[in-house]
Design a protein around this motif. Structure first.
Motif, PDB file in Angstrom:
ATOM      1  N   GLN A  50       0.865  -1.177   0.000  1.00 15.07           N
ATOM      2  CA  GLN A  50       0.000   0.000   0.000  1.00 15.07           C
ATOM      3  C   GLN A  50       0.898   1.223   0.000  1.00 15.07           C
ATOM      4  OE1 GLN A  50      -2.704   0.377   3.289  1.00 15.07           O
ATOM      5  NE2 GLN A  50      -3.915   1.893   2.204  1.00 15.07           N
ATOM      6  N   THR A  51       0.775   2.068  -1.027  1.00 20.15           N
ATOM      7  CA  THR A  51       1.620   3.253  -1.104  1.00 20.15           C
ATOM      8  C   THR A  51       1.003   4.388  -0.301  1.00 20.15           C
ATOM      9  OG1 THR A  51       0.580   4.237  -3.065  1.00 20.15           O
ATOM     10  CG2 THR A  51       2.341   2.603  -3.445  1.00 20.15           C
ATOM     11  N   ASP A  52       1.838   5.332   0.080  1.00 22.52           N
ATOM     12  CA  ASP A  52       1.348   6.511   0.792  1.00 22.52           C
ATOM     13  C   ASP A  52       0.405   7.326  -0.084  1.00 22.52           C
ATOM     14  OD1 ASP A  52       2.951   5.651   2.851  1.00 22.52           O
ATOM     15  OD2 ASP A  52       4.419   7.273   2.669  1.00 22.52           O
ATOM     16  N   GLY A  53       0.523   7.181  -1.398  1.00 20.15           N
ATOM     17  CA  GLY A  53      -0.341   7.894  -2.336  1.00 20.15           C
ATOM     18  C   GLY A  53      -1.687   7.228  -2.555  1.00 20.15           C
ATOM     19  N   GLY A  54      -1.923   6.090  -1.895  1.00 20.28           N
ATOM     20  CA  GLY A  54      -3.228   5.459  -1.963  1.00 20.28           C
ATOM     21  C   GLY A  54      -3.339   4.262  -2.902  1.00 20.28           C
ATOM     22  N   ARG A  55      -2.288   3.887  -3.587  1.00 26.76           N
ATOM     23  CA  ARG A  55      -2.346   2.692  -4.445  1.00 26.76           C
ATOM     24  C   ARG A  55      -2.242   1.438  -3.590  1.00 26.76           C
ATOM     25  NH1 ARG A  55      -0.561   3.645 -10.230  1.00 26.76           N
ATOM     26  NH2 ARG A  55      -0.295   5.882 -10.300  1.00 26.76           N
ATOM     27  N   TYR A  56      -3.005   0.419  -3.993  1.00 19.84           N
ATOM     28  CA  TYR A  56      -2.955  -0.865  -3.302  1.00 19.84           C
ATOM     29  C   TYR A  56      -2.637  -1.925  -4.339  1.00 19.84           C
ATOM     30  CZ  TYR A  56      -3.952  -4.376   0.163  1.00 19.84           C
ATOM     31  OH  TYR A  56      -3.820  -5.408   1.054  1.00 19.84           O
ATOM     32  N   LEU A  57      -1.483  -2.568  -4.183  1.00 16.16           N
ATOM     33  CA  LEU A  57      -1.044  -3.582  -5.134  1.00 16.16           C
ATOM     34  C   LEU A  57      -1.076  -4.945  -4.468  1.00 16.16           C
ATOM     35  CD1 LEU A  57       2.076  -1.732  -6.583  1.00 16.16           C
ATOM     36  CD2 LEU A  57      -0.264  -1.696  -7.430  1.00 16.16           C
ATOM     37  N   GLU A  58      -1.804  -5.873  -5.072  1.00 16.06           N
ATOM     38  CA  GLU A  58      -1.869  -7.229  -4.557  1.00 16.06           C
ATOM     39  C   GLU A  58      -0.720  -8.033  -5.142  1.00 16.06           C
ATOM     40  OE1 GLU A  58      -5.707  -8.862  -5.387  1.00 16.06           O
ATOM     41  OE2 GLU A  58      -6.678  -7.589  -3.910  1.00 16.06           O
ATOM     42  N   GLY A  59       0.068  -8.612  -4.273  1.00 13.83           N
ATOM     43  CA  GLY A  59       1.178  -9.444  -4.707  1.00 13.83           C
ATOM     44  C   GLY A  59       0.761 -10.896  -4.799  1.00 13.83           C
ATOM     45  N   GLY A  60       1.706 -11.781  -4.604  1.00 12.26           N
ATOM     46  CA  GLY A  60       1.447 -13.204  -4.735  1.00 12.26           C
ATOM     47  C   GLY A  60       1.105 -13.862  -3.417  1.00 12.26           C
ATOM     48  N   ILE A  61       0.627 -15.082  -3.548  1.00  8.84           N
ATOM     49  CA  ILE A  61       0.273 -15.901  -2.397  1.00  8.84           C
ATOM     50  C   ILE A  61       1.549 -16.424  -1.737  1.00  8.84           C
ATOM     51  CG2 ILE A  61      -0.898 -18.024  -1.678  1.00  8.84           C
ATOM     52  CD1 ILE A  61      -2.801 -15.755  -2.512  1.00  8.84           C
ATOM     53  N   ILE A  62       1.570 -16.395  -0.418  1.00 12.30           N
ATOM     54  CA  ILE A  62       2.700 -16.910   0.355  1.00 12.30           C
ATOM     55  C   ILE A  62       2.424 -18.389   0.641  1.00 12.30           C
ATOM     56  CG2 ILE A  62       3.998 -16.712   2.505  1.00 12.30           C
ATOM     57  CD1 ILE A  62       2.993 -13.754   2.601  1.00 12.30           C
ATOM     58  N   PRO A  63       3.322 -19.285   0.217  1.00  9.68           N
ATOM     59  CA  PRO A  63       3.088 -20.714   0.458  1.00  9.68           C
ATOM     60  C   PRO A  63       3.221 -21.076   1.940  1.00  9.68           C
ATOM     61  CG  PRO A  63       5.242 -20.388  -0.549  1.00  9.68           C
ATOM     62  CD  PRO A  63       4.577 -19.042  -0.498  1.00  9.68           C
ATOM     63  N   GLN A  64       2.814 -22.286   2.268  1.00  8.71           N
ATOM     64  CA  GLN A  64       2.835 -22.764   3.650  1.00  8.71           C
ATOM     65  C   GLN A  64       4.219 -22.701   4.281  1.00  8.71           C
ATOM     66  OE1 GLN A  64       0.349 -23.713   5.695  1.00  8.71           O
ATOM     67  NE2 GLN A  64      -1.148 -23.142   4.150  1.00  8.71           N
ATOM     68  N   ASP A  65       5.286 -22.861   3.470  1.00  6.81           N
ATOM     69  CA  ASP A  65       6.642 -22.849   4.031  1.00  6.81           C
ATOM     70  C   ASP A  65       7.144 -21.436   4.332  1.00  6.81           C
ATOM     71  OD1 ASP A  65       7.300 -21.827   1.532  1.00  6.81           O
ATOM     72  OD2 ASP A  65       8.568 -23.533   0.949  1.00  6.81           O
ATOM     73  N   GLY A  66       6.352 -20.390   3.961  1.00  2.13           N
ATOM     74  CA  GLY A  66       6.705 -19.011   4.279  1.00  2.13           C
ATOM     75  C   GLY A  66       7.706 -18.367   3.342  1.00  2.13           C
ATOM     76  N   ASP A  67       8.109 -19.060   2.287  1.00  2.00           N
ATOM     77  CA  ASP A  67       9.071 -18.513   1.324  1.00  2.00           C
ATOM     78  C   ASP A  67       8.407 -17.374   0.538  1.00  2.00           C
ATOM     79  OD1 ASP A  67      10.973 -17.969  -0.595  1.00  2.00           O
ATOM     80  OD2 ASP A  67      11.055 -20.011  -1.392  1.00  2.00           O
ATOM     81  N   LEU A  68       8.985 -16.187   0.609  1.00  2.14           N
ATOM     82  CA  LEU A  68       8.403 -15.008  -0.040  1.00  2.14           C
ATOM     83  C   LEU A  68       8.884 -14.810  -1.478  1.00  2.14           C
ATOM     84  CD1 LEU A  68       8.593 -12.465   2.911  1.00  2.14           C
ATOM     85  CD2 LEU A  68       6.594 -13.696   2.083  1.00  2.14           C
ATOM     86  N   SER A  69       9.690 -15.715  -2.001  1.00  5.40           N
ATOM     87  CA  SER A  69      10.282 -15.525  -3.331  1.00  5.40           C
ATOM     88  C   SER A  69       9.224 -15.320  -4.417  1.00  5.40           C
ATOM     89  CB  SER A  69      11.165 -16.713  -3.710  1.00  5.40           C
ATOM     90  OG  SER A  69      12.220 -16.845  -2.801  1.00  5.40           O
TER      91      SER A  69
END
Length: 78
Positions: A33-52
């Motif tokens: 979420q940017t300070d300018g009000g944009r909201y960007l949805e990223g990817g799903i985080i798998p069960q192992d917690g790897d954010l790659s």
């Protein structure tokens, strides 16, 4: 977490914060979420917690929104 997105030339494109949100299906997703009000949805985080993969999906959104590649995301912990 507070963050800044900068161009390859060092210009700050946006300031914002990274969020981990729960989807309707109960999965976790990495968003921005940017300070300018944009909201960007990223990817799903798998069960192992790897954010790659989740962060790769978020960076693809950066190109869609700002039309630039080779952007840098810098995290500030306070």
């Amino acid at each position: 977490m507070r963050c800044a997105i900068t161009s390859r030339a060092g210009q700050v494109i946006a300031y914002g914060r990274l969020l981990i949100q729960s989807t309707d299906e109960g999965q976790l997703r990495l968003d921005l979420q940017t300070d300018g009000g944009r909201y960007l949805e990223g990817g799903i985080i798998p069960q192992d917690g790897d954010l790659s993969e989740a962060s790769q999906n978020l960076f693809r959104k950066f190109f869609d929104v700002w039309g630039m590649s080779d952007l840098t995301l810098t995290i500030t912990m306070r």
